[in-house]
Design a protein around this motif. Sequence first.
Motif, PDB file in Angstrom:
ATOM      1  N   ALA A 119       0.812  -1.216   0.000  1.00  0.00           N
ATOM      2  CA  ALA A 119       0.000   0.000   0.000  1.00  0.00           C
ATOM      3  C   ALA A 119       0.847   1.270   0.000  1.00  0.00           C
ATOM      4  CB  ALA A 119      -0.947  -0.019   1.201  1.00  0.00           C
ATOM      5  N   SER A 120       1.805   1.373   0.907  1.00  0.00           N
ATOM      6  CA  SER A 120       2.549   2.622   1.055  1.00  0.00           C
ATOM      7  C   SER A 120       3.377   2.958  -0.174  1.00  0.00           C
ATOM      8  CB  SER A 120       3.465   2.555   2.284  1.00  0.00           C
ATOM      9  OG  SER A 120       4.376   1.474   2.174  1.00  0.00           O
ATOM     10  N   ALA A 121       3.671   1.967  -1.029  1.00  0.00           N
ATOM     11  CA  ALA A 121       4.463   2.219  -2.237  1.00  0.00           C
ATOM     12  C   ALA A 121       3.680   3.010  -3.278  1.00  0.00           C
ATOM     13  CB  ALA A 121       4.939   0.900  -2.838  1.00  0.00           C
ATOM     14  N   ALA A 122       2.396   3.246  -3.056  1.00  0.00           N
ATOM     15  CA  ALA A 122       1.600   4.028  -4.006  1.00  0.00           C
ATOM     16  C   ALA A 122       1.861   5.522  -3.886  1.00  0.00           C
ATOM     17  CB  ALA A 122       0.110   3.747  -3.783  1.00  0.00           C
ATOM     18  N   ILE A 123       2.455   5.962  -2.790  1.00  0.00           N
ATOM     19  CA  ILE A 123       2.588   7.396  -2.510  1.00  0.00           C
ATOM     20  C   ILE A 123       3.960   7.902  -2.940  1.00  0.00           C
ATOM     21  CG2 ILE A 123       2.663   9.125  -0.675  1.00  0.00           C
ATOM     22  CD1 ILE A 123       0.607   7.529   0.837  1.00  0.00           C
ATOM     23  N   PRO A 124       4.017   8.950  -3.780  1.00  0.00           N
ATOM     24  CA  PRO A 124       5.314   9.560  -4.108  1.00  0.00           C
ATOM     25  C   PRO A 124       5.999  10.059  -2.847  1.00  0.00           C
ATOM     26  CG  PRO A 124       3.589  10.345  -5.599  1.00  0.00           C
ATOM     27  CD  PRO A 124       2.903   9.590  -4.493  1.00  0.00           C
ATOM     28  N   VAL A 125       7.285   9.832  -2.741  1.00  0.00           N
ATOM     29  CA  VAL A 125       8.006  10.156  -1.511  1.00  0.00           C
ATOM     30  C   VAL A 125       7.840  11.621  -1.133  1.00  0.00           C
ATOM     31  CG1 VAL A 125      10.305  10.378  -0.502  1.00  0.00           C
ATOM     32  CG2 VAL A 125       9.676   8.294  -1.720  1.00  0.00           C
ATOM     33  N   ASP A 126       7.980  12.532  -2.092  1.00  0.00           N
ATOM     34  CA  ASP A 126       7.903  13.955  -1.754  1.00  0.00           C
ATOM     35  C   ASP A 126       6.517  14.370  -1.272  1.00  0.00           C
ATOM     36  OD1 ASP A 126      10.559  14.753  -2.127  1.00  0.00           O
ATOM     37  OD2 ASP A 126      10.302  14.849  -4.301  1.00  0.00           O
ATOM     38  N   SER A 127       5.486  13.596  -1.609  1.00  0.00           N
ATOM     39  CA  SER A 127       4.145  13.903  -1.097  1.00  0.00           C
ATOM     40  C   SER A 127       4.070  13.734   0.412  1.00  0.00           C
ATOM     41  CB  SER A 127       3.102  13.003  -1.770  1.00  0.00           C
ATOM     42  OG  SER A 127       3.016  13.271  -3.151  1.00  0.00           O
ATOM     43  N   LEU A 128       4.960  12.928   0.963  1.00  0.00           N
ATOM     44  CA  LEU A 128       4.980  12.723   2.410  1.00  0.00           C
ATOM     45  C   LEU A 128       5.505  13.945   3.158  1.00  0.00           C
ATOM     46  CD1 LEU A 128       6.306   9.052   2.362  1.00  0.00           C
ATOM     47  CD2 LEU A 128       3.983   9.785   2.931  1.00  0.00           C
ATOM     48  N   THR A 147      -0.658  14.883   3.279  1.00  0.00           N
ATOM     49  CA  THR A 147      -0.627  13.950   4.407  1.00  0.00           C
ATOM     50  C   THR A 147      -1.814  14.138   5.337  1.00  0.00           C
ATOM     51  OG1 THR A 147       0.844  15.448   5.607  1.00  0.00           O
ATOM     52  CG2 THR A 147       1.863  13.656   4.361  1.00  0.00           C
ATOM     53  N   GLN A 148      -2.316  15.364   5.465  1.00  0.00           N
ATOM     54  CA  GLN A 148      -3.496  15.557   6.309  1.00  0.00           C
ATOM     55  C   GLN A 148      -4.707  14.832   5.720  1.00  0.00           C
ATOM     56  OE1 GLN A 148      -3.687  16.717   9.302  1.00  0.00           O
ATOM     57  NE2 GLN A 148      -1.556  17.395   9.406  1.00  0.00           N
ATOM     58  N   LYS A 149      -4.726  14.693   4.404  1.00  0.00           N
ATOM     59  CA  LYS A 149      -5.836  14.002   3.750  1.00  0.00           C
ATOM     60  C   LYS A 149      -5.630  12.496   3.680  1.00  0.00           C
ATOM     61  CE  LYS A 149      -8.634  14.080  -0.492  1.00  0.00           C
ATOM     62  NZ  LYS A 149      -8.839  14.743  -1.802  1.00  0.00           N
ATOM     63  N   TYR A 150      -4.384  12.070   3.389  1.00  0.00           N
ATOM     64  CA  TYR A 150      -4.139  10.651   3.103  1.00  0.00           C
ATOM     65  C   TYR A 150      -3.238   9.947   4.114  1.00  0.00           C
ATOM     66  CZ  TYR A 150      -6.062  11.789  -1.496  1.00  0.00           C
ATOM     67  OH  TYR A 150      -6.875  12.201  -2.524  1.00  0.00           O
ATOM     68  N   GLY A 151      -2.612  10.691   5.013  1.00  0.00           N
ATOM     69  CA  GLY A 151      -1.687  10.058   5.934  1.00  0.00           C
ATOM     70  C   GLY A 151      -0.449   9.552   5.212  1.00  0.00           C
ATOM     71  N   THR A 152       0.090   8.437   5.676  1.00  0.00           N
ATOM     72  CA  THR A 152       1.341   7.911   5.110  1.00  0.00           C
ATOM     73  C   THR A 152       1.134   6.706   4.203  1.00  0.00           C
ATOM     74  OG1 THR A 152       1.634   6.494   7.058  1.00  0.00           O
ATOM     75  CG2 THR A 152       2.681   8.681   7.106  1.00  0.00           C
ATOM     76  N   ALA A 174       3.231   0.600   7.675  1.00  0.00           N
ATOM     77  CA  ALA A 174       3.782   1.872   7.197  1.00  0.00           C
ATOM     78  C   ALA A 174       4.311   2.724   8.340  1.00  0.00           C
ATOM     79  CB  ALA A 174       2.720   2.644   6.416  1.00  0.00           C
ATOM     80  N   ARG A 175       3.801   2.538   9.530  1.00  0.00           N
ATOM     81  CA  ARG A 175       4.287   3.231  10.731  1.00  0.00           C
ATOM     82  C   ARG A 175       4.165   4.743  10.617  1.00  0.00           C
ATOM     83  NH1 ARG A 175       3.229  -1.576  12.694  1.00  0.00           N
ATOM     84  NH2 ARG A 175       4.859  -3.128  12.353  1.00  0.00           N
ATOM     85  N   PHE A 176       5.256   5.450  10.950  1.00  0.00           N
ATOM     86  CA  PHE A 176       5.167   6.904  11.074  1.00  0.00           C
ATOM     87  C   PHE A 176       6.081   7.596  10.053  1.00  0.00           C
ATOM     88  CE2 PHE A 176       4.112   4.862  15.071  1.00  0.00           C
ATOM     89  CZ  PHE A 176       2.836   5.360  15.279  1.00  0.00           C
ATOM     90  N   PRO A 215      -0.194   7.174  10.072  1.00  0.00           N
ATOM     91  CA  PRO A 215      -1.077   6.647   9.027  1.00  0.00           C
ATOM     92  C   PRO A 215      -2.476   7.252   9.152  1.00  0.00           C
ATOM     93  CG  PRO A 215       0.160   4.880  10.062  1.00  0.00           C
ATOM     94  CD  PRO A 215       0.383   6.109  10.902  1.00  0.00           C
ATOM     95  N   PRO A 216      -3.303   7.107   8.114  1.00  0.00           N
ATOM     96  CA  PRO A 216      -4.662   7.666   8.188  1.00  0.00           C
ATOM     97  C   PRO A 216      -5.528   6.871   9.157  1.00  0.00           C
ATOM     98  CG  PRO A 216      -4.430   6.312   6.234  1.00  0.00           C
ATOM     99  CD  PRO A 216      -3.066   6.370   6.871  1.00  0.00           C
ATOM    100  N   ASP A 217      -6.636   7.462   9.580  1.00  0.00           N
ATOM    101  CA  ASP A 217      -7.599   6.684  10.364  1.00  0.00           C
ATOM    102  C   ASP A 217      -8.116   5.502   9.547  1.00  0.00           C
ATOM    103  OD1 ASP A 217      -7.309   8.424  12.447  1.00  0.00           O
ATOM    104  OD2 ASP A 217      -9.094   9.599  11.975  1.00  0.00           O
ATOM    105  N   MET A 218      -8.293   5.750   8.256  1.00  0.00           N
ATOM    106  CA  MET A 218      -8.803   4.723   7.356  1.00  0.00           C
ATOM    107  C   MET A 218      -8.306   5.048   5.953  1.00  0.00           C
ATOM    108  SD  MET A 218     -10.667   2.005   7.642  1.00  0.00           S
ATOM    109  CE  MET A 218     -10.980   2.494   9.329  1.00  0.00           C
ATOM    110  N   GLY A 219      -7.591   4.124   5.315  1.00  0.00           N
ATOM    111  CA  GLY A 219      -7.064   4.375   3.981  1.00  0.00           C
ATOM    112  C   GLY A 219      -8.063   4.042   2.899  1.00  0.00           C
TER     113      GLY A 219
END
Length: 880
Positions: A448-457, A463-468, A476-478, A493-497
């Motif tokens: 799952a976490s591999a879907a997010i571009p690194v710089d978006s983190l 991150t407020q919308k999608y978490g990690t 995925a941790r912190f 991470p988000p409350d719910m992805g």
Amino acid sequence: MNRMNMTSMLLAAALAIVAALPAEAKKKKQQAPKPPKSAYQKLMDKGGRISAEGGFVNLHKIQGKLYVELPLKYCGRDFLIASTTSKSSNAKLAIVGYKPQDPMCVCFNRLDSAIVLQTVNTGTIADDPLQVAYDRSYANPIIRKYRIAAYNADSTAVVFDMTDLFVGDEKQLSPVSSNYSVLGIKPTFQKDCSSLGNVKAFEDNATVTSTLSYKYSLTFLGSEVSQGQLTTEVTRTLLLLPELPMKPRIADSRLGIFLTDKSRLTMASDGIENFSYANRWRLEPRDSAAWSRGELVEPKKPIVWYVDDAFPEAWKEPLKQSVLIWNKAFEKIGFKNVMQAVDFPKNDPNFDPDNLKYSCIRYVPTPVKNAMGPSWVDPRTGEIVNASVLVYNDVVKLINNWRFVQTAQIDPRVRTKKMPDDVISESLSYAFAHEIGHTLGLMHNMAASAAIPVDSLRSASFTQKYGTTPSIMDYARFNYVAQPEDKGVRLSPPDMGVYDLFAIKWLYSPVKGNLSVEQEAKELEKWVDEKAGNPWYRYGRQQVEARYDPSALEEDLGDDPVKAGTYGVKNLQYILAHLDGWIKDDESTSHKQELYDGISQQFSRYLNNALANVGGIYLTDVKEGTKGQRCKPVSADKQHESMMWVMKQLRNSSWLDAPQLTAKFPLALKRSISIKGGVGRKLLQLNNRVLLASHITDNGYTQKDYYDDLYNGIWEPTIKGNRLTDGDKLLQRLVVKETVGSVAKLSGAATKNLAGEASSPYAPSVSDIVLYGLDPTGYVEQHANQMESLDEANGNGYIASLLSDNNHGDKSLSGRNFGDKIGYGFQFDVKTDLIDESAAYNLQMLSKIKALVRSRIASAPASDKPHYQAILTMLKVLDK
């Protein structure tokens, strides 16, 4: 004659007849015997009887024996018998609140003058035309036979003695697992120290408690390492399953759902058909019409969680929140108040947390840094009937370490010895919500976490919308990517992805129309088809047997491990530089040592995450006709970049030694040296990974590319004529020793390489097991040095194979097929010996090393000459 006179005359005549009878006849008339007691009455009249009577079966505890009174109408009905540990003298071997064995699915039947207990054959089903053949060949085996002790007064129920099942050595109900991490457990039942306890009966279930004692021995590789005694109190539940089973849902392997595997006798396809049901709770709208109109409706039966009264008070609210978080997912599909969380009832005599009817969150007071969320199902359909979340005491220590090591660069709250309540609360909520996800049927999604571009983190809005991560079922941790200057970035991470929301929809959303199971599966398949190719909905199974896919790792973030690792290393350097000043009140430095170990392990993860690119192959379940590629090698450029980045990080890792801090710690090697040794060994074992990845593409990163990079990276200081560090020398010795061992095989020499004779390039090493949490008990980490020695002697992956044999981790059953085929399976080793040319490349590299060292030894610094002379001695194998 009037009526009164007539009556008087008749009475007088009767008295005269009686008076005329012989005295003996009179005596017999007066002492006529009472009707004899029935067998049932005799049994019930025995002294000390304790009975539990419900609407289902009655239980009678009589003089230390258990008698079950079973209504004959339940003969042929399916039951579950489950065993839960209620008390334990050894919390590691028998965990309170846990069921180490799957429940038995059984039925009772009357056979002549006995009652037989049969195991229900739930693994195979048949289409109607083949039902006759099925009945003949898949009958339910008899596992117990009980003499009928009595019938009740109206003969509608039978009574029989079942003591042996509840106070005996029934393996399928044992409170002791057969293993603990890599250890084997051999329990020996002590009948004379075991006894029957309380009995209870309810509307559709009954419970029996027993005290069971064992002698046990722990074994490792067949040899005993310790022994002891274990006494447990167990609660066995006899649960009546619904006469009308839940409508099952056929699994789709593009989603990570726990499975119940099946085989079907059918003429619709050639051969017996294998498939799987998805495990899920029976969730039905209370008002179907309102649900169809798009209104939020409550379920007929909510999923209620009971929170253990043994928990520290500060943990209870995060635990409840971890349950309620999932209501967001259910509201998206039209349900409200599905998930409920309450405290253990204090004044309910019927409540029993170990009864199969209650799902509970339990506290396990052992020093294990973990939590787990197992569930148990009706094997006929995959309906989840019970679940537990087990929270080990030291999970809070793990969270403390994570938050400091991964977020102290940006979050001042965590720069302390003891985390503040708000940090602990939000961290525990995430950790426990992950476990609740397991109990709802969701497996780990490590991609799952591999879907997010690194710089978006590093983006506050993103991150407020999608978490990690798109899924909290990832590890995925912190947010270790966020830099100290980034403002407003979410660290957790988000409350719910988005993946979690979709998985719950697929699992639990009713499908409109009165469709068959197969028709419904086709509709659900279309939902997944629509998401195919979208990385946010991609499922990546946890890699337990073999680790091919660099995008499906635990403990990583983002789509580029090199870029994420570069940010992460920068943060670790910042945190380490301030560690001594941030942590106060630590005179023994024990807490600083733990945090320092955490920093070192985190650095190792960054290196290992990048190395997974080298020879890495992205694995995705793809349905024909939809987007996606089943096997896709990592690009050659990315593999080259990863190799060079790791070697650069190793050469420049002296920052990790922090002499001003570590001088306060016990005597040890410099940490950078230890990591160079461990990661260096892994660097030298990637040749076969590279070979396979290049084999399935025309423009991949080849073995020649790998050996060129290895030579240029390890020998760069020598090539440039620089003075060698201790780490440089270590890496050079390792590469020569490994390659000499490979070349020696060509001539039949007995030299053994570093990886051992049974080495697997894809199996997790001991360091992988520790770094990525593959042993939930922590036992391998506790004995890592000894385990690494065994791995080195027997081949990389040896210890991992022992864990695999013991069935740890989220493991599905065998099979690697798509869609409605059985299981998800794992990608096991693909042997490359038929195309392996690594020995030739090793020989070529050794020749280059020999020429290089000879050309540099004369001008080398005096401190380096002994090292180079030793290298040339090791290289004498080339002269043979």
